[in-house]
Enzyme design. Structure first.
Site, mmCIF file in Angstrom:
data_model
loop_
_atom_site.group_PDB
_atom_site.id
_atom_site.type_symbol
_atom_site.label_atom_id
_atom_site.label_comp_id
_atom_site.label_asym_id
_atom_site.label_seq_id
_atom_site.Cartn_x
_atom_site.Cartn_y
_atom_site.Cartn_z
ATOM 1 N N GLY A 165 39.218 48.581 40.365
ATOM 2 C CA GLY A 165 40.349 48.796 39.472
ATOM 3 C C GLY A 165 41.355 49.808 40.001
ATOM 4 C CD GLU A 200 47.156 38.872 43.626
ATOM 5 O OE1 GLU A 200 46.524 38.455 44.616
ATOM 6 O OE2 GLU A 200 46.605 39.264 42.578
ATOM 7 C CE LYS A 201 54.276 35.393 35.813
ATOM 8 N NZ LYS A 201 55.641 35.821 35.470
ATOM 9 C CG HIS A 208 37.360 40.399 35.249
ATOM 10 N ND1 HIS A 208 37.947 41.448 35.910
ATOM 11 C CD2 HIS A 208 36.451 39.890 36.113
ATOM 12 C CE1 HIS A 208 37.411 41.574 37.116
ATOM 13 N NE2 HIS A 208 36.489 40.628 37.259
ATOM 14 C CE LYS A 237 34.041 43.772 36.641
ATOM 15 N NZ LYS A 237 33.136 43.229 37.667
ATOM 16 C CG ASN A 290 33.392 42.964 43.609
ATOM 17 O OD1 ASN A 290 33.574 42.599 42.467
ATOM 18 N ND2 ASN A 290 34.220 43.789 44.225
ATOM 19 N NE ARG A 292 30.759 46.818 44.827
ATOM 20 C CZ ARG A 292 30.900 46.627 43.525
ATOM 21 N NH1 ARG A 292 29.831 46.330 42.789
ATOM 22 N NH2 ARG A 292 32.074 46.712 42.939
ATOM 23 N NE ARG A 338 29.995 48.187 34.065
ATOM 24 C CZ ARG A 338 30.550 48.046 35.271
ATOM 25 N NH1 ARG A 338 31.065 49.104 35.885
ATOM 26 N NH2 ARG A 338 30.596 46.866 35.861
#
Length: 495
Positions: A165, A200-201, A208, A237, A290, A292, A338
């Site tokens: 992010g 980017e637009k 997401h 997130k 990503n 990982r 989280r």
């Protein structure tokens, strides 16, 4: 075959990797900074070695020191976890050079995935749909303005070397784009010493949605379903769930095939995640890979029945994936919250310090990955994530209500947490109805509703939680009335 794994990380993810290694009879090596000498991962590993000062640059990001420990401890593999060196292709290449098995993709593949422009070009070649925007890196701010006017505002400025992010700015007009260009350039240079920017637009009212993927060294490729990660704050997130409310079997299979093609396009091996934005009209657009293990991998483990760390180790050992795509079936629903050490009422300011006592939720369908224990400390030097609270249910509603009960039972003394916000979100009709989007918090005024819920005592508390941590009413009143400044030292008072 892998016999001893060094975990180049800390906290709950280090403990997560140690847990699977123990089950497989694999020895583990922990590394720790000055700050972490008394941490749980140090106690749980087979061996532990000090690697430097608290600052990550002098410990968990110190490649040469970690390599020195790997060689002296006789580790034949390294698991990078997430964050720190997990997506650093230089580190992966250093391991390859020293014949240490890096549990992840190859250095070349990681380098390609980490370069958003090259990765986007590879996706276009593989016919993977991408967000409209600049065909190449923008040379300067004037070119960025020209592209933005061609595709139409709003647009996103994104650093090729950003992640998590960071290095992203929204621009609604030329003025905001020019200002954002300077900010993103500065952030990128500060983070990695160089800058390269895409335009980017910006897609409004997006979800997401990401797909877990796995590919072995024999070319076998599968996806392990989707995760909805739309509940975010500043592109970070907060709550994830699977399955997504807007993904049915036809969509799952169609996008899953695209994900497998994406993995092949960058010659990816081991586990990774292909991330997408889903526009309001139902179209999916690839944004990144990503390279990982993801923070939110436990919800995929719950619905698939797989141990994803074990799968990582098997693939790193050169074994074939032991199942086919047709063998995988989703079972039930899972949600992850989280648990961050942040003060929601002070604009999510970090909250650190000793944790004199903690009560970890448990019960059927409840899992908590955490480094917390009574007497531990939440450090100001590292990420605010303290725990990942995960619940499973045969239905979405069963998973949701289990999560609310678990949140009520989770008691962390000494620091502020994101738990009250999650109670408000999970209790909202919008969440229950699946009205998710990346602007969920702002769109439905969740912070204001949280304040009202606490003021009116609408958030349920279990007897254990009430006995352990009743919020002091005078403090709450003063906070709601905005009488407490951001510089105040007030904390929730405990009766």
């Amino acid at each position: 075959m892998i016999e001893k794994v060094l975990i180049a990380n800390r906290g709950e993810i280090a403990l997560r990797v140690i847990r699977t290694c123990k089950a497989l009879g694999i020895k583990t090596v922990a590394v720790y900074s000055d700050e972490d000498y008394n941490s749980m991962h140090v106690k749980q590993a087979s061996e532990a070695y000090h690697i430097g000062e608290a600052a990550p640059a002098k410990s968990y990001l110190n490649q040469e020191k970690i390599l020195e420990v790997m060689l002296s401890a006789g580790a034949d593999a390294v698991h990078p976890g997430y964050g720190f060196l997990s997506e650093n292709d230089d580190f992966a290449r250093l391991c390859e050079k020293n014949k240490i098995n890096f549990i992840g993709p190859s250095a070349d593949s990681m380098n390609l995935c980490g370069d958003k422009m090259r990765c986007k070009a590879a996706m276009l070649k593989a016919k993977v749909p991408t967000v409209p925007g600049s065909p190449d890196l923008v040379k300067d701010v004037e070119e960025a303005v020209s592209i933005a006017n061609d595709i139409g505002y709003p647009v996103l400025l994104k650093s090729v070397y950003g992640g998590g992010g960071r290095g992203i700015r929204l621009a609604n007009n030329d003025k905001e784009l020019r200002e954002g260009f300077v900010s993103v350039t500065g952030e990128s240079i500060a983070a990695v010493g160089k800058s390269a920017i895409l335009v980017e637009k910006f897609l409004e009212k997006t979800r997401h949605i990401e797909y877990q993927m796995a590919r072995d060294k024999h070319g076998n490729t599968v996806h392990i379903f989707e995760r909805e990660c739309s509940i975010q704050r500043r592109n970070q997130k907060l709550i994830e769930q699977t399955p997504s409310p807007v993904v049915d079997e036809e969509i799952r299979e169609r996008i899953g095939e695209i994900v497998c093609n994406a993995a092949k396009a960058v010659d990816y091996t081991n586990l990774g995640t292909a991330e997408f934005l889903r526009a309001d009209n139902g179209d999916f657009y690839f944004i990144e890979i990503n390279a990982r293990l993801q923070v939110e991998h436990p919800i995929t483990e719950y619905v698939s029945g797989l141990d994803l760390v074990k799968l990582q180790l098997d693939i790193a050992n050169g074994e074939e994936i032991p199942f086919k795509q047709s063998d995988l079936k989703m079972n039930g629903y899972a949600i992850e919250c989280r648990i961050n050490a942040e003060d929601t009422f002070l604009d999510f300011a970090p909250s650190t310090g000793p944790v004199p006592n903690v009560t970890i939720p448990a019960g059927p369908g409840v899992r908590c990955d955490t480094y917390l224990y009574p007497g531990c400390t939440v450090s100001p030097f590292y990420d605010s994530l303290m725990a990942k609270l995960v619940t499973w249910g045969q239905t979405f509603e069963e998973s949701r209500t289990r999560m609310l009960a678990a949140l009520n039972d989770f008691y962390i003394q000494g620091v502020e947490t994101s738990i009250p916000l999650y109670k408000t979100i999970l209790s909202s009709e919008e969440y229950k109805n699946g009205q998710l989007s990346t602007d969920f918090l702002k769109r439905f005024d969740m912070i204001d509703r949280l304040t009202e819920d606490l003021k009116n005592e609408k958030i349920d508390k279990s007897e254990a939680a009430i006995a352990a941590a009743v919020i002091h009413s005078e403090y709450l009143k003063s906070r709601i009335q905005n009488d407490v400044s951001a510089s105040s030292n007030w904390k929730y008072k405990l009766d």
